[in-house]
Design an enzyme around this catalytic site. Structure first.
Site, PDB file in Angstrom:
ATOM      1  N   GLU A 133      -2.962  -2.482  -8.780  1.00 17.38           N
ATOM      2  CA  GLU A 133      -1.666  -1.823  -8.932  1.00 17.38           C
ATOM      3  C   GLU A 133      -1.568  -1.072 -10.254  1.00 17.38           C
ATOM      4  OE1 GLU A 133      -0.929  -6.229 -10.106  1.00 17.38           O
ATOM      5  OE2 GLU A 133      -2.294  -5.057  -8.856  1.00 17.38           O
TER       6      GLU A 133
ATOM      7  N   ASP B 272       0.829  -1.213   0.000  1.00 14.83           N
ATOM      8  CA  ASP B 272       0.000   0.000   0.000  1.00 14.83           C
ATOM      9  C   ASP B 272       0.861   1.259   0.000  1.00 14.83           C
ATOM     10  OD1 ASP B 272      -2.277  -1.510  -0.001  1.00 14.83           O
ATOM     11  OD2 ASP B 272      -2.753  -1.213   2.121  1.00 14.83           O
TER      12      ASP B 272
END
Length: 364
Positions: free
Chosen positions: A277, A251
């Site tokens: 992503e 993250d």
């Protein structure tokens, strides 16, 4: 005990906060207690456990716990359950944003209803006074003495003052409603802005990307803009990075990538978190050649990101695909071309940039 949608918002936001950061011991205990109570309730009622059923009961008990009710009565449990069930029923996107939006809509309806009621009441009072004024006016024609004239003038004055008072009260009531609607309008605007952003990276989200991209394509067809390109970016080996260093580091890497885009893109370019992503960029006033320069700067900066952890230094790279907008493009067609260029970049070893022209030349 009163349980309403604001309690549900609080519970949903509590869960979101826990998901975004390292959970404290107290918060973990609260989640564990809500989970335990939800499972016990399903077991006692002999209800088969499914994700949707568990979710309803979990949030029902979380609401009660956050209100400080650890030994709720059956009536309290029923209230919390019915609120949660009714809000979740048939909703694909059950979130604090959706709940708050419904609360704002309800408050706006109530404000309008109150305004309508105040207006109707005022109209009724005004009509009554107008009728009485008409009667006083008629009586002027049959006045015989100064005493009668004085009394009639006094009554007319009273009616006029009553009308003025009613007018002032109505004006104040309507002003209150206007002020309340302005507040609700600002809350709704803030909520809409919040709903268009990705909470992890603070970039605009995929839904906003598609809305703005459609507008850009429309402006291109109408001649309002001459050219623009889009880029699709995908973090290389992201699953491996998550597996090695954990999701918290993953993250953080996404946040760092977002920071690079915010810092390195030109003021008229727009960055979005597309999902997982993957990121998307609208590169204004740029053909493929100019877009490559912009994306190469991003590629190098992301390659330089380092996150030091107990497991070592986390780092990775990014692959980028670029497509230039055409007059007959749709959102899907231009994204498809950029995606194909991105897939080619992945096939060519990652950590590189490929364009739709590379795809065409290599017949990929």
């Amino acid at each position: 005990m009163i349980i309403d949608k604001s309690d549900l918002i609080r519970a949903m936001e509590f869960v979101q906060e826990v998901e975004k950061q390292v959970t404290s011991k107290d918060k973990a205990l609260i989640l564990a207690e809500a989970t335990k109570k939800a499972l016990n309730q399903l077991s006692q009622l002999n209800i088969p456990i499914t994700p949707s059923r568990f979710k309803v009961w979990f949030f029902a008990f979380l609401i009660l716990i956050l209100k400080g009710v650890f030994n709720p009565s059956e009536d309290d449990i029923l209230k919390a359950y019915l609120l949660t069930f009714n809000e979740m029923k048939g909703k694909k996107d059950f979130s604090p944003l959706e709940i708050e939006k419904s609360i704002i809509s309800k408050e706006a309806e109530e404000t309008l209803d109150m305004s309508r009621m105040a207006l109707q009441e005022a109209i009724s009072i005004v009509e009554k006074h107008i009728k009485q004024l008409a009667e006083r006016e008629s009586s002027l024609n049959v006045i015989k003495t100064m005493e009668e004239l004085s009394k009639t003038i006094e009554l007319l004055t009273q009616e006029i003052r009553a009308l003025q008072k009613t007018n002032m009260e109505l004006k104040e009531e309507l002003n209150k409603s206007v002020r309340k609607m302005e507040v609700l309008k600002e809350r709704l605007k803030a909520l809409q802005e919040k709903s268009q952003k990705d909470p992890l990276t603070n970039l605009l989200n995929r839904a906003k990307f598609e809305i703005l991209l459609e507008k850009y394509l429309k402006d291109l067809k109408n001649g309002k803009i001459k050219v623009f390109s889009i880029a699709m970016l995908d973090i290389d080996n992201f699953k491996k990075l998550n597996d090695l260093f954990g999701h918290m580091v993953g993250d953080e890497f996404l946040r760092r990538c977002a920071g690079v885009m915010i810092g390195e893109l030109r003021s008229n370019d727009l960055a979005f978190r597309y999902g997982g992503e993957e990121f998307a960029i609208i590169i204004s006033e740029a053909r493929l050649k100019e877009a490559i320069v912009v994306c190469e700067r991003l590629r190098r900066k992301i390659e330089e990101i380092r996150i030091t952890t107990e497991m070592g230094v986390a780092k990775t790279t990014v692959s980028i695909g670029i497509a230039e907008a055409k007059n007959d493009d749709t959102v899907r067609s231009i994204v498809d071309r950029a995606d194909k260029a991105l897939y080619l970049a992945k096939r060519d070893g990652k950590n590189c940039i490929r364009t739709e022209e590379d795809v065409r030349l290599r017949k990929f």
